[in-house]
Design a protein around this motif. Structure first.
Motif, PDB file in Angstrom:
ATOM      1  N   LEU A 887     -24.790 -52.302 -18.658  1.00  0.00           N
ATOM      2  CA  LEU A 887     -24.496 -51.769 -19.820  1.00  0.00           C
ATOM      3  C   LEU A 887     -25.372 -51.056 -20.261  1.00  0.00           C
ATOM      4  O   LEU A 887     -24.695 -50.317 -20.869  1.00  0.00           O
ATOM      5  CB  LEU A 887     -23.237 -52.501 -20.374  1.00  0.00           C
ATOM      6  CG  LEU A 887     -21.724 -53.700 -19.507  1.00  0.00           C
ATOM      7  CD1 LEU A 887     -21.562 -54.221 -20.300  1.00  0.00           C
ATOM      8  CD2 LEU A 887     -20.911 -51.839 -19.566  1.00  0.00           C
ATOM      9  N   THR A 888     -26.539 -51.947 -20.817  1.00  0.00           N
ATOM     10  CA  THR A 888     -27.242 -51.679 -21.968  1.00  0.00           C
ATOM     11  C   THR A 888     -28.043 -50.056 -20.860  1.00  0.00           C
ATOM     12  O   THR A 888     -28.344 -48.605 -21.040  1.00  0.00           O
ATOM     13  CB  THR A 888     -28.067 -52.478 -21.603  1.00  0.00           C
ATOM     14  OG1 THR A 888     -27.809 -53.790 -22.322  1.00  0.00           O
ATOM     15  CG2 THR A 888     -29.737 -52.264 -22.425  1.00  0.00           C
ATOM     16  N   LEU A 892     -28.172 -45.967 -21.639  1.00  0.00           N
ATOM     17  CA  LEU A 892     -29.075 -44.826 -21.883  1.00  0.00           C
ATOM     18  C   LEU A 892     -28.823 -43.943 -20.909  1.00  0.00           C
ATOM     19  O   LEU A 892     -29.244 -43.358 -21.600  1.00  0.00           O
ATOM     20  CB  LEU A 892     -30.066 -46.122 -21.010  1.00  0.00           C
ATOM     21  CG  LEU A 892     -31.618 -45.453 -21.129  1.00  0.00           C
ATOM     22  CD1 LEU A 892     -31.688 -45.130 -22.668  1.00  0.00           C
ATOM     23  CD2 LEU A 892     -33.067 -47.019 -20.437  1.00  0.00           C
ATOM     24  N   ILE A 893     -28.658 -44.237 -19.623  1.00  0.00           N
ATOM     25  CA  ILE A 893     -28.459 -42.736 -19.213  1.00  0.00           C
ATOM     26  C   ILE A 893     -27.250 -41.714 -19.800  1.00  0.00           C
ATOM     27  O   ILE A 893     -27.019 -40.857 -19.697  1.00  0.00           O
ATOM     28  CB  ILE A 893     -28.316 -43.159 -18.046  1.00  0.00           C
ATOM     29  CG1 ILE A 893     -29.096 -44.142 -16.655  1.00  0.00           C
ATOM     30  CG2 ILE A 893     -27.750 -42.279 -16.660  1.00  0.00           C
ATOM     31  CD1 ILE A 893     -28.572 -44.571 -15.770  1.00  0.00           C
ATOM     32  N   GLU A 894     -26.232 -42.583 -20.368  1.00  0.00           N
ATOM     33  CA  GLU A 894     -25.351 -41.694 -20.838  1.00  0.00           C
ATOM     34  C   GLU A 894     -25.527 -40.905 -22.175  1.00  0.00           C
ATOM     35  O   GLU A 894     -24.827 -39.960 -22.170  1.00  0.00           O
ATOM     36  CB  GLU A 894     -23.635 -42.168 -21.160  1.00  0.00           C
ATOM     37  CG  GLU A 894     -23.147 -41.879 -21.747  1.00  0.00           C
ATOM     38  CD  GLU A 894     -22.472 -41.041 -21.206  1.00  0.00           C
ATOM     39  OE1 GLU A 894     -21.265 -40.403 -21.590  1.00  0.00           O
ATOM     40  OE2 GLU A 894     -22.594 -41.450 -19.830  1.00  0.00           O
ATOM     41  N   ALA A 899     -30.077 -34.421 -17.791  1.00  0.00           N
ATOM     42  CA  ALA A 899     -28.604 -33.995 -17.070  1.00  0.00           C
ATOM     43  C   ALA A 899     -28.556 -34.898 -16.171  1.00  0.00           C
ATOM     44  O   ALA A 899     -29.435 -34.438 -15.724  1.00  0.00           O
ATOM     45  CB  ALA A 899     -27.887 -32.841 -16.881  1.00  0.00           C
ATOM     46  N   SER A 900     -27.724 -36.237 -15.879  1.00  0.00           N
ATOM     47  CA  SER A 900     -28.268 -36.584 -14.294  1.00  0.00           C
ATOM     48  C   SER A 900     -26.901 -37.193 -13.913  1.00  0.00           C
ATOM     49  O   SER A 900     -26.175 -37.006 -14.530  1.00  0.00           O
ATOM     50  CB  SER A 900     -28.666 -38.310 -15.057  1.00  0.00           C
ATOM     51  OG  SER A 900     -30.086 -38.373 -16.062  1.00  0.00           O
ATOM     52  N   ASN A 913     -23.719 -37.991 -16.413  1.00  0.00           N
ATOM     53  CA  ASN A 913     -23.492 -38.570 -17.914  1.00  0.00           C
ATOM     54  C   ASN A 913     -23.457 -37.437 -18.600  1.00  0.00           C
ATOM     55  O   ASN A 913     -22.994 -36.816 -17.426  1.00  0.00           O
ATOM     56  CB  ASN A 913     -25.092 -38.677 -18.221  1.00  0.00           C
ATOM     57  CG  ASN A 913     -25.912 -37.683 -17.936  1.00  0.00           C
ATOM     58  OD1 ASN A 913     -25.838 -36.388 -17.356  1.00  0.00           O
ATOM     59  ND2 ASN A 913     -26.932 -37.454 -18.510  1.00  0.00           N
ATOM     60  N   ARG A 914     -23.070 -38.202 -19.584  1.00  0.00           N
ATOM     61  CA  ARG A 914     -22.847 -36.546 -20.493  1.00  0.00           C
ATOM     62  C   ARG A 914     -23.209 -35.393 -20.296  1.00  0.00           C
ATOM     63  O   ARG A 914     -22.469 -34.433 -20.622  1.00  0.00           O
ATOM     64  CB  ARG A 914     -22.546 -37.221 -22.736  1.00  0.00           C
ATOM     65  CG  ARG A 914     -22.354 -35.984 -23.284  1.00  0.00           C
ATOM     66  CD  ARG A 914     -22.461 -36.695 -24.814  1.00  0.00           C
ATOM     67  NE  ARG A 914     -21.852 -37.819 -25.495  1.00  0.00           N
ATOM     68  CZ  ARG A 914     -22.657 -39.143 -25.350  1.00  0.00           C
ATOM     69  NH1 ARG A 914     -23.653 -39.145 -25.418  1.00  0.00           N
ATOM     70  NH2 ARG A 914     -22.210 -40.283 -25.901  1.00  0.00           N
ATOM     71  N   GLN A 915     -24.147 -35.165 -20.776  1.00  0.00           N
ATOM     72  CA  GLN A 915     -25.355 -34.156 -20.304  1.00  0.00           C
ATOM     73  C   GLN A 915     -24.577 -33.163 -19.543  1.00  0.00           C
ATOM     74  O   GLN A 915     -24.445 -31.623 -19.454  1.00  0.00           O
ATOM     75  CB  GLN A 915     -26.723 -33.857 -20.585  1.00  0.00           C
ATOM     76  CG  GLN A 915     -27.255 -34.062 -21.681  1.00  0.00           C
ATOM     77  CD  GLN A 915     -26.993 -33.311 -23.249  1.00  0.00           C
ATOM     78  OE1 GLN A 915     -26.999 -32.171 -22.373  1.00  0.00           O
ATOM     79  NE2 GLN A 915     -27.087 -33.947 -23.744  1.00  0.00           N
TER      80      GLN A 915
END
Length: 992
Positions: A887-888, A892-894, A899-900, A913-915
């Motif tokens: 979850l951590t 972190l990635i989110e 952008a990932s 992720n969000r980006q």
């Protein structure tokens, strides 16, 4: 030269001045007048002035000099200019009163000098007629020095009064000529005498002293010597009826010109000091809780009694009483309960001893009793008193509504036999107390030498670390199923440079009391860990090393962490180590012990309860602690062949341990009889001299390498030669029975009496017993009753030619005998009965074997379930940690500014992720789609080259950097991670 003498009358006005005033002029007298009045006025040492119309009309030289002016400068001026402003109103008021005829007395005032300084004056004014009109004739005296002296005297008097009041003291003077006493202000305050009564008749003053003290005070004064002060204490009665204790310091003085001595004295109130001294004496001499004498008062009284006893050539006894229950109660229930018990014991001691004896409380549960020589305090009398004291203390009592019985120990020392010094006598009684475990013990030279040796050993023990005098020996512990060595107990040995080999039974208690057991125990554990590692590296068979943990060590709050740190430092395997604790841990901080032992058990260490059966075990508490092994104390093992009662206790302990699913280890096994009994009752492990004494490491290594084990004949066996015990006092019967049973395959053991039969049972694994009924010393039924108690699994039969129906019937009914056979016997029938008995025994053995296997299987199942539960708990804990980490990482990635996009090995998008979602807003659903359908061409190109390099691309009309890196799990490919970093649009930023 003429002399001038001024005489003052009651009006304080020089007569010469009145004469001058009468002439109404200061003109010179006629030449034939013998006295020149002007010369008198001009040269007098008193300032004189005449004031008329509020102006100075005349001043003499002294007046002008006093003010620092000349006469000419002052005449015609206002006299008030020579008075300080704050005194002028009073001057006017006095003048007005004088003019009204209301004031004629002199008064004090102040005057101003020319330089502005002020001086004190005494003024007298009188109305006169001067040059035909009313004027004021004023005389002025400089009283500055007199005022200064008066101020100093007043200050000193006030300071004396304040000092007397602060010190609660006062002075008195006895005027013998007038038979009166003069009292200072402090003395009046002390005695509450009114201020006007500064002088009082001597007889009235003596009434202030109580009649009991009056003669003593008068005697002191009669003995007084001129110039030599004396002092005494007595009481005084105050006006309000209260009493004070005063220190009376007196002396006789004689001044120059006196014809007789003058008695003077100082009285000081010492009531509070005396009360404080009494309180201090009370605290010093009497215990604040019990009210008994303290050690100080005891030694003081002992010194006086010893002096008298030596003078009268009589003995004096000192008893030292120790009641451990007081300290134990202090530890378990608190200070209030311990004080209540000590107070109750003190009351019993006082009631038991005589009023002439001194009972002292030395603190905690320690008391001392001094028996006065009047008792005839010989040893026999002291022993009788000690016995009565213990009997009194042992009577049941009530404390906090709970019944208690106190037990104590008493040591006795006699004067002059054991010493003549009070402190030495008390020390010797203390030394004798508890020696050898006796409840009453007299001091002897041997006891003193033992105490001296104990002190010497204490000192040597502290230096033993520095000299490397400690070693470890290891005593093997044998598994009674196969006879192999499975563990060893680490036993501390001390070879002192001064004392040689010192027994652990002697130095371990000293180490416990001094606190040295803590560092000593840590050294033992570290050494055992190092030895375990060394044996493992040497390829020796794996054996567990058990280390004794003292109660003091277990009380340390960080003991678990410290032991684990030692194992980490030495590299020792916790599974190869064990901890042994005694039952005393159950009487201390149970929660701390439980937590510590659970922590050590969780890492694989074996936990053993040592010396089981000698303490105060609480079975419910025992079940709550993580014990793996119960070690039966050697005192129980030593007595297993002595009586059926002792054997029953041992058997009960074995059954208890089996019920608790614990292994049982018997200590101190020395004989085959003990070993056979333990094996037959299901004991798991043993250690003792029958197998091996404690060995140094090198010798134990040889034993392990050689594979030494317990002889096969001692071990439990599933099949063995059936053994029959024949007990008969007639040899011909023995021979006949052997002949009848010959060829049946039995091992036949013979005994001629009941006691001999019991000895044979201890030496052989007997299945069936055939005993005669009528034997000397012990009948067959009595013998078989003992055999049943000791060896209940045997099959017992009686063979007798005498029919005693009652005893035989009782024995059969209570299960003592299986069958009754008569003499003479039929050989075939006898063989059949014996064979049936062996079949019965084999069936019983098989049932026990199956029961043991089931019990062991259940135990293994329980242990397996416990291990599974622990593993499951650990896995759950790991999964929880993994989930938290996942979850951590997801958060972190989110929230990365880059952008990932995660793409699985099959080309499916697994996370965005969000980006990335913002950049690919045109495709609202991305997760689960094929990357080739959802990603722009530039992105797909970068995805197909997962080398981690950055490549230019476009997204949403903006430039960006694309990179792709592989994802793997310990070498197994899991897909790729695509990263997109949009480049800033500098033209728009500059335009903005």
């Amino acid at each position: 030269m003429n002399s001038i003498l001024l005489l003052h009358d009651e009006t304080h006005v020089p007569r010469t001045l009145r004469a001058v005033a009468a002439e109404d002029t200061l003109a010179p007298q006629q030449p034939d007048d013998p006295l020149d009045f002007r010369q008198v006025v001009e040269e007098t040492d008193v300032g004189i002035c005449i004031i008329q119309d509020e102006l100075l009309q005349y001043v003499n030289p002294k007046y002008a000099q006093m003010h620092g002016w000349t006469a000419g400068e002052l005449v015609g001026t206002d006299p008030l200019r020579l008075v300080p402003p704050d005194a002028r109103a009073r001057i006017r008021e006095v003048r007005q009163l004088r003019n009204d005829g209301l004031h004629h007395a002199p008064y004090t005032s102040r005057s101003l000098r020319r330089d502005g300084t002020v001086f004190d004056t005494r003024v007298f004014e009188r109305n006169i007629v001067y040059r035909g009109r009313t004027a004021s004739l004023t005389t002025l005296s400089d009283t500055s020095e007199l005022a200064r002296v008066h101020r100093v005297a007043s200050w000193r008097a006030q300071m004396l009064l304040s000092t007397e009041l602060l010190c609660r003291s006062g002075s008195i003077e006895i005027v013998l000529a007038h038979a009166e006493v003069r009292l200072s202000a402090g003395a009046r305050a002390l005695l509450q005498v009114p201020p006007q009564s500064s002088q009082t008749p001597l007889r009235h003053a003596l009434r202030c002293i109580p009649r009991e003290d009056r003669a003593h005070v008068l005697l002191q004064w009669r003995r007084a010597v001129l110039g030599k002060p004396f002092e005494c204490h007595h009481r005084v009665l105050r006006a309000d009826g209260s009493e004070l204790l005063v220190l009376h310091r007196g002396t006789l003085e004689m001044s120059e010109g006196d014809t007789r001595a003058r008695p003077v004295a100082m009285l000081k109130d010492v009531t509070e000091q005396a009360s404080a001294r009494d309180r201090i004496d009370r605290l010093v001499n009497y215990h604040p809780v019990t009210g008994l004498a303290t050690r100080t008062l005891l030694l003081e009284r002992t010194a006086h009694a010893a002096e008298k006893a030596l003078r009268d050539r009589r003995s004096l006894a000192m008893l030292y009483l120790r009641v451990p229950d007081v300290d134990r109660l202090h530890t378990t229930m608190g200070l209030a309960s311990a004080d209540a018990l000590a107070t109750s014991l003190a009351a019993r001691l006082v009631a038991t001893c005589r009023s002439e004896d001194t009972v002292a409380h030395l603190g905690g549960g320690e008391f001392a009793i001094l028996l006065e020589p009047a008792l005839g305090a010989e040893e026999s009398a002291a022993l009788h008193t000690a016995t009565r004291i213990l009997a009194t203390l042992g009577a049941p009592g009530t404390l906090d509504r709970a019944e208690f019985v106190a037990e104590g120990q008493i040591g006795i020392a006699l004067l002059p036999r054991d010493g003549v010094n009070p402190a030495e006598l008390l020390d010797h009684a203390h030394t004798a107390c508890g020696q050898g475990g006796a409840r009453i013990n007299c001091f002897t030279r041997e006891v003193g030498e033992s105490a001296a040796r104990r002190n010497q050993l204490d000192a040597a023990l502290r230096r033993a670390f520095e000299r490397n005098e400690f070693t470890l020996h290891y005593q093997p512990q044998v598994d009674l199923r196969d006879g192999t060595v499975v563990a060893v107990e680490a036993l501390l040995r001390w070879h002192s440079e001064a004392f040689g080999n010192v027994s652990p039974a002697e130095f371990v208690p000293i180490a416990e009391e001094s606190g040295l057991i803590v560092p000593l125990g840590e050294w033992v554990f570290r050494t055992a860990c190092e030895q375990s590692v060394a044996w493992a590296r040497a390829g020796l068979p794996t054996v567990r090393i058990g280390v004794n943990l003292s109660p003091r060590q277990l009380e340390q709050p960080d003991i678990s962490r410290r032991l684990q740190a030692v194992m980490l430092e030495t590299g020792a395997n916790p599974a190869h180590l064990g901890i042994e604790v005694t039952e005393s841990v159950l009487m201390r901080d149970l929660e701390h012990a439980r937590r510590t032992l659970n922590e050590l058990s969780a890492i694989g260490m074996e936990i053993s309860l040592d010396d089981f059966g000698t303490g105060y075990s609480n079975l419910s508490v025992l079940r709550a602690l993580p014990f793996d092994v119960l070690k039966i104390d050697r005192s129980l093992v030593h007595d297993v062949t002595a009586s059926s009662a002792d054997v029953s206790i041992t058997r009960s302990v074995l059954m208890l341990a089996q019920g608790l699913k614990l292994k049982v280890l018997a200590e101190g096994v020395e004989t085959e009889g003990q070993l056979n009994l333990l094996i037959s009752n299901g004991c798991d492990l043993m250690q003792g001299y029958i197998f091996s004494k404690p060995l140094p490491p090198a010798q134990l290594e040889q034993l392990l390498r050689s594979g030494t084990r317990l002889p096969e004949r001692h071990l439990q066996r599933g099949t063995h030669q059936p053994t029959l015990l024949l007990v008969d006092d007639e040899d011909n019967v023995q021979v006949s029975l052997r002949r009848s049973l010959r060829g049946a395959g039995y091992q036949i053991v013979s005994a001629r009496s009941g006691p001999e039969g019991l000895a044979k049972l201890a030496e052989h694994d007997v299945d069936v017993i055939l005993s005669d009924q009528h034997m000397p010393g012990m009948t067959g039924v009595e013998f078989l009753r003992h055999a049943k108690a000791l060896y209940p699994d045997t099959v017992r039969m009686v063979l007798s030619g005498h029919t005693e129906l009652q005893s035989i019937t009782d024995a059969v009914n209570e299960g003592t005998i299986h069958k009754f056979l008569t003499k003479p016997w039929d050989d075939d029938l006898l063989r059949e009965h014996v064979a049936e008995a062996f079949r019965r025994k084999n069936l019983s053995d098989e049932n026990r074997r199956l029961s043991a296997e089931v019990s062991n299987a259940n135990l293994e199942l329980v242990q397996a379930n416990e291990r599974q539960q622990r593993m499951l708990a650990q896995q759950c804990e790991r999964l929880g940690l993994e989930e938290v980490r996942a979850l951590t990482a997801q958060d972190l990635i989110e929230n990365l500014p880059t952008a990932s996009i995660g793409i699985g090995a099959d080309g499916t998008i697994v996370f965005v992720n969000r980006q990335a979602r913002q950049l690919l807003a045109a495709s609202p659903v991305l997760v689960g789609r094929d990357a080739a359908d959802a990603l722009p061409p530039d992105w797909m190109s970068a995805w197909h080259r997962p080398d981690g390099r950055h490549r230019p691309g476009r997204v949403g009309g903006r430039s960006c950097l694309l990179s792709c890196a592989p994802m793997d799990d310990h070498g197994e490919p899991r897909g790729n991670l695509l990263s997109v970093i949009p480049m800033p649009d500098y033209d728009k930023e500059f335009a903005a």
